[in-house]
Every structure is written in C-alpha cells, then in structure tokens.
Design a protein around this motif. Structure first.
Motif, short mmCIF file in Angstrom:
data_model
loop_
_atom_site.label_atom_id
_atom_site.label_comp_id
_atom_site.label_asym_id
_atom_site.label_seq_id
_atom_site.Cartn_x
_atom_site.Cartn_y
_atom_site.Cartn_z
N GLN A 35 0.86 -1.19 0.00
CA GLN A 35 0.00 0.00 0.00
C GLN A 35 0.90 1.24 0.00
O GLN A 35 1.76 1.40 0.85
CB GLN A 35 -0.93 -0.01 1.21
CG GLN A 35 -0.23 -0.26 2.55
CD GLN A 35 -1.18 -0.69 3.63
OE1 GLN A 35 -2.10 -1.46 3.41
NE2 GLN A 35 -0.98 -0.17 4.83
N ASN A 43 -2.07 2.89 -4.44
CA ASN A 43 -1.58 1.76 -5.22
C ASN A 43 -1.16 0.65 -4.27
O ASN A 43 -1.01 0.84 -3.07
CB ASN A 43 -0.39 2.17 -6.08
CG ASN A 43 -0.78 2.76 -7.41
OD1 ASN A 43 -0.95 2.05 -8.39
ND2 ASN A 43 -0.93 4.08 -7.44
N TYR A 45 -0.69 -3.99 -3.68
CA TYR A 45 -1.41 -5.26 -3.68
C TYR A 45 -2.68 -5.19 -2.84
O TYR A 45 -3.75 -5.63 -3.26
CB TYR A 45 -0.52 -6.38 -3.12
CG TYR A 45 0.79 -6.61 -3.82
CD1 TYR A 45 0.94 -6.32 -5.18
CD2 TYR A 45 1.89 -7.11 -3.15
CE1 TYR A 45 2.14 -6.53 -5.82
CE2 TYR A 45 3.09 -7.32 -3.78
CZ TYR A 45 3.22 -7.03 -5.12
OH TYR A 45 4.42 -7.24 -5.75
N VAL A 47 -4.35 -2.56 -1.80
CA VAL A 47 -5.31 -1.62 -2.37
C VAL A 47 -6.08 -2.28 -3.50
O VAL A 47 -7.32 -2.19 -3.58
CB VAL A 47 -4.58 -0.35 -2.87
CG1 VAL A 47 -5.55 0.55 -3.66
CG2 VAL A 47 -3.99 0.43 -1.70
N ASP A 48 -5.36 -2.96 -4.40
CA ASP A 48 -6.02 -3.64 -5.52
C ASP A 48 -7.00 -4.70 -5.02
O ASP A 48 -8.12 -4.84 -5.54
CB ASP A 48 -4.99 -4.30 -6.43
CG ASP A 48 -4.15 -3.29 -7.19
OD1 ASP A 48 -4.54 -2.11 -7.22
OD2 ASP A 48 -3.10 -3.69 -7.74
N LEU A 49 -6.58 -5.46 -4.02
CA LEU A 49 -7.43 -6.51 -3.48
C LEU A 49 -8.69 -5.94 -2.85
O LEU A 49 -9.81 -6.44 -3.07
CB LEU A 49 -6.65 -7.34 -2.45
CG LEU A 49 -7.38 -8.50 -1.79
CD1 LEU A 49 -7.78 -9.54 -2.83
CD2 LEU A 49 -6.50 -9.13 -0.71
N GLU A 51 -10.09 -3.01 -3.47
CA GLU A 51 -10.95 -2.44 -4.52
C GLU A 51 -11.74 -3.53 -5.22
O GLU A 51 -12.93 -3.35 -5.53
CB GLU A 51 -10.10 -1.67 -5.53
CG GLU A 51 -9.60 -0.34 -5.00
CD GLU A 51 -8.76 0.42 -6.01
OE1 GLU A 51 -8.78 1.66 -5.98
OE2 GLU A 51 -8.07 -0.25 -6.82
N ALA A 52 -11.11 -4.67 -5.48
CA ALA A 52 -11.81 -5.79 -6.13
C ALA A 52 -12.94 -6.31 -5.24
O ALA A 52 -14.04 -6.61 -5.72
CB ALA A 52 -10.83 -6.91 -6.45
N ARG A 55 -15.86 -3.87 -5.34
CA ARG A 55 -16.64 -3.97 -6.58
C ARG A 55 -17.65 -5.12 -6.50
O ARG A 55 -18.76 -5.03 -7.04
CB ARG A 55 -15.71 -4.18 -7.78
CG ARG A 55 -14.96 -2.92 -8.21
CD ARG A 55 -14.34 -3.09 -9.58
NE ARG A 55 -13.32 -4.12 -9.60
CZ ARG A 55 -12.03 -3.91 -9.34
NH1 ARG A 55 -11.61 -2.69 -9.02
NH2 ARG A 55 -11.16 -4.89 -9.41
#
Length: 204
Positions: A35, A43, A45, A47-49, A51-52, A55
């Motif tokens: 993060q 940005n 790992y 953060v991406d997880l 956000e997924a 969604r």
C-alpha cells in the motif's frame, strides 16, 4: 449504467447497510509494495485486493494515507470503516474485526553487506536494531531479544539508512516491503542475511 448486483452472498441487513453507506473510508499507511501512493493515487497489492472486493459488493472505497500511529488512532475513534495492513494481535483486536484469513508474513533480517555471517535470533542479542515510531514489530522484537538496543528512524526507509550509515546493526522487516524499499531508495549496501520466524520463536 445501473450498478451490478453484488456477487457475494450478503445477508439482508448487510445489503441494507451498503444501500445506506455507498462509500466507506479506508485508511492505509505507507508500506510498499502492499500500500502506497503513486502520483497521489493509492496503489499496491492490498489496495487492488480491497478495490476488487468492494466492486463485488457495489461499494466505493475512499482511501486516505496516514502515519501508522495516526491511523491506529483514527481506527480507535471510528473515523475509518476499514484499515489495511494491520497485524492480528490482542491490541489491534480491541478496536478491529479481522478478515477470516490472514497472510503469512516473512520477516527478513537485513545487515550491511560487510557482515558475511548468517544471522538469527541469537546473533541479534546485544545488537542495535533500527526501528521507527509506531513500527508494529518492535514490541515483538523486544520480547524475542530483550537485550537488543534500538535506534529510531524517521520512517520505514530510514531504518535501512541507519544500517547503511553504520548507526544500527540490523533491520527486521517484511521481506517484500524491504526489497521494494531498498530498490526504491537505491541502497545497495544492505542485504538479507537471515529470516526471523516470529511465530515459531514466540511459541518457544
């Protein structure tokens, strides 16, 4: 466009909460590559997880970055609905609920490359270890190596600078974050000489 139905099976009260709270405040602290901010945007790992996951339940995360200590206080005062990158321990459990599965963390012991010895918990005894204010692992290290000395850096990257400058003997840090940081700040004189298996050591 209409938002898609959540793809995670939610209870009616959970769906109702999401309808009433379409955005959530998510706190993070600088811990690359998990993060961090790039060009002002969140940005990494985790953060991406996250956000997924958001969604899948049709909710919008609003990220903000703070120092580790500031984020702990914001969680404690309920200024955040979620926070990233916290270890599962008794102190944090007083203020947080954790995901069902936690990731295994590999802790490396980093020293100046002039030190060619393989290092372990025994080697750390009496050494000077770099830390920074709010570093979550420091409490554990103090338990494992009670006679170690500590020198405090300004931040995570600063710990490695202290070792590079000869002001500390070692840094103990999560391996991915350490390797990313060393490359990011262009320090080539610090190398990983050992692994500290915190969970096994604490159970001995």
């Amino acid at each position: 466009l209409l938002a898609a139905e959540p793809s995670i099976d939610l209870a009616p009260e959970e769906r109702a909460w999401i309808r009433d709270n379409p955005t959530i405040r998510v706190g993070a602290y600088h811990l690359p590559p998990f993060q961090f901010r790039k060009d002002g945007e969140p940005n990494g790992y985790l953060v991406d997880l996250f956000e997924a996951l958001c969604r899948q339940v049709d909710i919008e995360p609003v990220f903000s970055f703070h120092s580790f200590l500031e984020l702990k206080e914001k969680v404690r005062s309920a200024e955040m609905e979620a926070a990233l990158g916290f270890s599962v321990n008794e102190e944090h459990a007083r203020d947080m609920l954790f995901s069902e599965h936690a990731s295994y963390v590999k802790w490396g012991i980093y020293t100046h490359f002039d030190n060619t010895a393989e290092v372990d918990r025994e080697w750390l005894k009496g050494r000077t270890i770099a830390s920074f204010e709010g570093f979550g692992l420091e409490t554990v290290i103090r338990q494992l190596v009670p006679d170690a000395r500590f020198v405090i850096a300004d931040d995570f990257a600063g710990m490695f600078r202290l070792v590079a400058d000869g002001k500390a003997d070692a840094v103990i840090a999560e391996v991915n974050s350490a390797e990313y940081t060393l490359e990011d700040i262009y320090i080539t004189t610090i190398v990983r000489r050992g692994i500290l298996n915190v969970e096994n050591e604490m159970n001995q």
